[in-house]
Design a protein around this motif. Sequence first.
Motif, PDB file in Angstrom:
ATOM      1  N   ILE A 227       0.840  -1.207   0.000  1.00  9.40           N
ATOM      2  CA  ILE A 227       0.000   0.000   0.000  1.00  9.40           C
ATOM      3  C   ILE A 227       0.868   1.248   0.000  1.00  9.40           C
ATOM      4  O   ILE A 227       0.637   2.196  -0.751  1.00  9.40           O
ATOM      5  CB  ILE A 227      -0.947  -0.001   1.217  1.00  9.40           C
ATOM      6  CG1 ILE A 227      -1.986  -1.120   1.068  1.00  9.40           C
ATOM      7  CG2 ILE A 227      -1.641   1.348   1.380  1.00  9.40           C
ATOM      8  CD1 ILE A 227      -2.831  -1.334   2.302  1.00  9.40           C
ATOM      9  N   GLU A 230       2.453   1.679  -3.353  1.00  6.28           N
ATOM     10  CA  GLU A 230       1.487   2.167  -4.335  1.00  6.28           C
ATOM     11  C   GLU A 230       1.220   3.650  -4.137  1.00  6.28           C
ATOM     12  O   GLU A 230       1.141   4.420  -5.117  1.00  6.28           O
ATOM     13  CB  GLU A 230       0.185   1.365  -4.210  1.00  6.28           C
ATOM     14  CG  GLU A 230      -0.893   1.739  -5.217  1.00  6.28           C
ATOM     15  CD  GLU A 230      -0.479   1.446  -6.635  1.00  6.28           C
ATOM     16  OE1 GLU A 230      -1.068   2.038  -7.556  1.00  6.28           O
ATOM     17  OE2 GLU A 230       0.459   0.616  -6.834  1.00  6.28           O
ATOM     18  N   ARG A 231       1.083   4.065  -2.880  1.00  5.97           N
ATOM     19  CA  ARG A 231       0.877   5.490  -2.595  1.00  5.97           C
ATOM     20  C   ARG A 231       2.067   6.314  -3.083  1.00  5.97           C
ATOM     21  O   ARG A 231       1.905   7.395  -3.678  1.00  5.97           O
ATOM     22  CB  ARG A 231       0.707   5.696  -1.091  1.00  5.97           C
ATOM     23  CG  ARG A 231      -0.633   5.215  -0.554  1.00  5.97           C
ATOM     24  CD  ARG A 231      -0.680   5.437   0.952  1.00  5.97           C
ATOM     25  NE  ARG A 231      -1.940   4.949   1.500  1.00  5.97           N
ATOM     26  CZ  ARG A 231      -2.231   4.942   2.820  1.00  5.97           C
ATOM     27  NH1 ARG A 231      -1.321   5.413   3.681  1.00  5.97           N
ATOM     28  NH2 ARG A 231      -3.389   4.496   3.235  1.00  5.97           N
ATOM     29  N   GLU A 232       3.257   5.790  -2.814  1.00  2.34           N
ATOM     30  CA  GLU A 232       4.457   6.517  -3.237  1.00  2.34           C
ATOM     31  C   GLU A 232       4.531   6.601  -4.764  1.00  2.34           C
ATOM     32  O   GLU A 232       4.938   7.634  -5.332  1.00  2.34           O
ATOM     33  CB  GLU A 232       5.695   5.817  -2.678  1.00  2.34           C
ATOM     34  CG  GLU A 232       6.963   6.620  -2.810  1.00  2.34           C
ATOM     35  CD  GLU A 232       6.937   7.858  -1.933  1.00  2.34           C
ATOM     36  OE1 GLU A 232       7.663   8.822  -2.270  1.00  2.34           O
ATOM     37  OE2 GLU A 232       6.188   7.877  -0.920  1.00  2.34           O
ATOM     38  N   LYS A 234       1.920   6.562  -6.889  1.00  2.00           N
ATOM     39  CA  LYS A 234       0.931   7.533  -7.348  1.00  2.00           C
ATOM     40  C   LYS A 234       1.390   8.962  -7.091  1.00  2.00           C
ATOM     41  O   LYS A 234       1.208   9.861  -7.920  1.00  2.00           O
ATOM     42  CB  LYS A 234      -0.399   7.281  -6.646  1.00  2.00           C
ATOM     43  CG  LYS A 234      -1.083   6.003  -7.099  1.00  2.00           C
ATOM     44  CD  LYS A 234      -2.423   5.826  -6.350  1.00  2.00           C
ATOM     45  CE  LYS A 234      -3.133   4.557  -6.836  1.00  2.00           C
ATOM     46  NZ  LYS A 234      -4.408   4.353  -6.130  1.00  2.00           N
ATOM     47  N   LYS A 235       2.011   9.160  -5.927  1.00  2.13           N
ATOM     48  CA  LYS A 235       2.514  10.489  -5.586  1.00  2.13           C
ATOM     49  C   LYS A 235       3.580  10.931  -6.579  1.00  2.13           C
ATOM     50  O   LYS A 235       3.579  12.087  -7.062  1.00  2.13           O
ATOM     51  CB  LYS A 235       3.083  10.452  -4.170  1.00  2.13           C
ATOM     52  CG  LYS A 235       3.610  11.803  -3.695  1.00  2.13           C
ATOM     53  CD  LYS A 235       4.127  11.676  -2.281  1.00  2.13           C
ATOM     54  CE  LYS A 235       4.697  13.014  -1.813  1.00  2.13           C
ATOM     55  NZ  LYS A 235       5.229  12.916  -0.418  1.00  2.13           N
TER      56      LYS A 235
END
Length: 250
Positions: A227, A230-232, A234-235
Motif C-alpha cells: 500500500i 502504491e501510494r508513493e 501515485k505520488k
Amino acid sequence: MAQKTIRLGYIDMEYILENVPEYQEASKQLDNRVQEWKAEAEVKMRKVDDMKTRLDNERALLTKELIEEREGEISYMEQQAIEYQQNRFGPNGDYMIQKKQLVRPIQDQVFTAVQQIAENRNLDFVFDRTADIGMIYADQQYDVSETVLRTIKRTANREQLENRSEIKEFEQEENRTVEQDREITEREEQAEEKKSEREALIEQRRNERDSLKAVRQNEFEERRAKILAERERKKDSILRSREKKNDTIN
C-alpha cells in the motif's frame, strides 16, 4: 510378607572357581607372571642392599660429597624398587587388576546361573559364604531402598510437624509396606508423566499460536508495504504530471 517363609541358598565361589578349567588355566598363567614380578622385585631390592653394603665398606675412604652422591643414588634406586612393588602388588597394582579381570567372566556366569536357579526354586536370598559382601542375589520384593530414601526425606521434615493430623499422616507414611510405597511411587511417576505431557501439549499449542501470529504479522507487513509503495508510486506520478504541465506552459 510377614507370614511367608523366607527361603535361602548359598554358594561357594572358591569351589566353583577351582572346578572351572578355563579359570584354572588362566590362573596358572597369572601365577607364572607373578613369580616373574617377584623375582624382578627381589633383584631390584638386592641391588639396593649391595649398594648400601659397598657404601658402608668404603665410607671411610670417601669424601663427604661422594658419600652424599652415593646416598642420593641409593635412595633413588630404593624408591624405584618400592614403586615397582606397589605397581605390581599394591591395591591398584597389576596383580589385583588382572585377578579381577580373570574372575569377572566367571562371576558373570555364576550370577546369571544363580538368578535362574533362585527363580526356579523360589529362593529369596542367595549368599556366597566365601565373600566379604556375602549376598549375591535378593528377591526385589525385599528391596527397601526406596522406603529408606522416603524415610530420610520425611525425617528431614519431622521438625516441621505442627499438629496431630500432620503427625498422624507422617506415622501412616512410615508404616507403609514396600509394595505400597512402590504403588505410590508409580502413581506419582504416572502423574508426573501426564503433567509433562500436558505441559508439552500446551507448549506445542503456544508455539503454533505464535507461529500463526507471526505468519499473520508478516502478511500484514507485506500488505502495508505494498500500500505504501502504491501510494508513493501515485505520488511520484502526480508530481511528474505537474512538472510536465508546468514545462508546457512555460
